[in-house]
Enzyme design. Structure first.
Site, mmCIF file in Angstrom:
data_model
loop_
_atom_site.group_PDB
_atom_site.id
_atom_site.type_symbol
_atom_site.label_atom_id
_atom_site.label_comp_id
_atom_site.label_asym_id
_atom_site.label_seq_id
_atom_site.Cartn_x
_atom_site.Cartn_y
_atom_site.Cartn_z
ATOM 1 N N ARG A 132 0.802 -1.221 0.000
ATOM 2 C CA ARG A 132 0.000 0.000 0.000
ATOM 3 C C ARG A 132 0.837 1.274 0.000
ATOM 4 O O ARG A 132 0.608 2.179 -0.804
ATOM 5 C CB ARG A 132 -0.948 0.030 1.212
ATOM 6 C CG ARG A 132 -2.296 -0.575 0.967
ATOM 7 C CD ARG A 132 -2.813 -1.218 2.231
ATOM 8 N NE ARG A 132 -1.879 -2.221 2.699
ATOM 9 C CZ ARG A 132 -1.824 -3.470 2.197
ATOM 10 N NH1 ARG A 132 -2.662 -3.829 1.263
ATOM 11 N NH2 ARG A 132 -0.936 -4.340 2.639
ATOM 12 N N THR A 133 1.812 1.358 0.899
ATOM 13 C CA THR A 133 2.544 2.613 1.025
ATOM 14 C C THR A 133 3.311 2.927 -0.254
ATOM 15 O O THR A 133 3.213 4.031 -0.803
ATOM 16 C CB THR A 133 3.497 2.573 2.234
ATOM 17 O OG1 THR A 133 2.741 2.281 3.407
ATOM 18 C CG2 THR A 133 4.195 3.905 2.415
ATOM 19 N N LYS A 164 25.664 -3.567 -1.797
ATOM 20 C CA LYS A 164 27.129 -3.477 -1.856
ATOM 21 C C LYS A 164 27.697 -2.727 -0.653
ATOM 22 O O LYS A 164 28.896 -2.493 -0.570
ATOM 23 C CB LYS A 164 27.549 -2.751 -3.139
ATOM 24 C CG LYS A 164 27.044 -3.404 -4.416
ATOM 25 C CD LYS A 164 27.357 -2.526 -5.626
ATOM 26 C CE LYS A 164 26.743 -3.084 -6.890
ATOM 27 N NZ LYS A 164 26.958 -2.200 -8.056
ATOM 28 N N ARG A 212 11.341 4.017 3.186
ATOM 29 C CA ARG A 212 10.990 3.050 4.230
ATOM 30 C C ARG A 212 12.245 2.267 4.593
ATOM 31 O O ARG A 212 12.995 1.852 3.710
ATOM 32 C CB ARG A 212 9.905 2.092 3.759
ATOM 33 C CG ARG A 212 9.715 0.911 4.712
ATOM 34 C CD ARG A 212 8.453 0.139 4.475
ATOM 35 N NE ARG A 212 7.304 0.925 4.860
ATOM 36 C CZ ARG A 212 6.066 0.435 4.911
ATOM 37 N NH1 ARG A 212 5.823 -0.809 4.591
ATOM 38 N NH2 ARG A 212 5.063 1.217 5.269
ATOM 39 N N HIS A 237 5.333 6.165 11.387
ATOM 40 C CA HIS A 237 4.812 6.001 10.021
ATOM 41 C C HIS A 237 3.899 7.205 9.755
ATOM 42 O O HIS A 237 2.677 7.086 9.694
ATOM 43 C CB HIS A 237 4.034 4.688 9.910
ATOM 44 C CG HIS A 237 3.789 4.243 8.501
ATOM 45 N ND1 HIS A 237 3.937 5.071 7.409
ATOM 46 C CD2 HIS A 237 3.385 3.050 8.008
ATOM 47 C CE1 HIS A 237 3.639 4.409 6.318
ATOM 48 N NE2 HIS A 237 3.301 3.169 6.645
#
Length: 307
Positions: A54-55, A83, A104, A132
């Protein structure tokens, strides 16, 4: 003015600034065609070090519906993070290509670190079990649209309150509005953390109490905010298995609730909300998901200063 600002915590914006975002979201909902080209030539970078449906998709849909473009990655192995590249170097590089970034990250505070090295606005799209803020904007817009106000509410938060960053952010945000009170429903092992209890609730004299049975408090609630028990936050699989089915909202339990109680959930759900609740008009979680796209459209437009 919100142009050029970062959004890392739900309290980064004043209540007046939040209302600016919500008012613009109202306009977009009313006539989305008016906003089809406001971000022409702008690029959003979605930097997702953790999985998301969703986000990430709502951020990308938001930018595309504003006429902008998307770059980024949906998991770290698809980037130079694999890396060993640091968050600071990633955001410095992305700042050469994009106009705004949504990040995120599984580590708490990572978007804040990114913002310290960034020449473009950084939006925290979830950091570990911490915050959030754009889910919180989604939750607030949903309540505001469907209830008509953000004050004088009794909010029940149920499930994983220890690791649930959406709950932590929501409590922070709704504590700023008048006469809201909270009831926290969870097993003892997943109680609301001390920093939320002491720094947000007790410090600001916000009324709250804790309960172990959902049925005991459903009749008092204006909003029930359900959350899943998050497997990815547990170090011990046995603890997860023991707690994962602690609370399941079904038709029988909904008999205890008010006729106008709203059921919200940041999604994804596992089995904590029975599918039969989808047919109940009080189940508002898919409306909530759609409002998430509109509020992110408004947020992007505001941070880029295109409106």
């Amino acid at each position: 003015m919100l142009k050029g600002r970062h959004l890392l915590d739900p309290r980064d914006f004043s209540l007046e600034e939040l209302e600016e975002v919500f008012s613009l979201a109202d306009e977009i909902i009313e006539d989305p065609k008016k906003f089809l080209h406001v971000c022409d030539g702008k690029i959003l970078a979605t930097l997702f070090y953790e999985p998301s449906t969703r986000t990430r998709c709502s951020f990308e849909a938001a930018m595309l519906r504003l006429g902008g473009s998307i770059i980024g990655f949906s998991e770290p192995n698809a980037s130079s993070v694999s890396k060993g590249e640091s968050v600071a170097d990633t955001i410095r590089t992305i700042g050469c290509y994009a106009d705004i970034a949504a990040m995120r990250h599984p580590k708490e505070g990572a978007p804040t670190i990114a913002s310290m090295y960034s020449n473009i606005p950084v939006i925290n799209a979830g950091d570990g079990s911490h915050q959030h803020p754009t889910q919180t904007l989604t939750d607030l817009l949903t309540i505001r649209k469907l209830k008509g106000h953000l004050s004088n509410l009794t909010i029940g938060c149920c499930g994983d309150l220890k690791f649930g960053r959406t709950v932590h952010s929501l409590v922070k945000a709704l504590s700023r509005y008048n006469n809201n009170k909270f009831i926290f429903i969870s097993p003892e092992e997943l109680n609301i953390p001390d920093y939320v209890r002491k720094e947000i609730l007790e410090k600001n004299n916000i009324e709250f109490r804790e309960a172990s049975k959902m049925e005991d408090v459903l009749g008092e609630l204006d909003i029930l905010y359900m959350t899943r028990v998050q497997r990815e936050r547990f170090f011990n699989e046995d603890d997860y298995v023991r707690l994962k089915d602690s609370y399941i909202l079904d038709k029988e339990k909904m008999k205890y609730a008010k006729d106008d109680m709203m059921v919200l959930h940041p999604l994804p759900r596992v089995n904590e909300i029975s599918y039969e609740i989808d047919e109940d008009p009080r189940g508002c979680y898919f409306k909530q998901a759609k409002f998430g796209m509109y509020v992110r459209m408004a947020l992007i437009a505001k941070l880029l200063g295109v409106r």
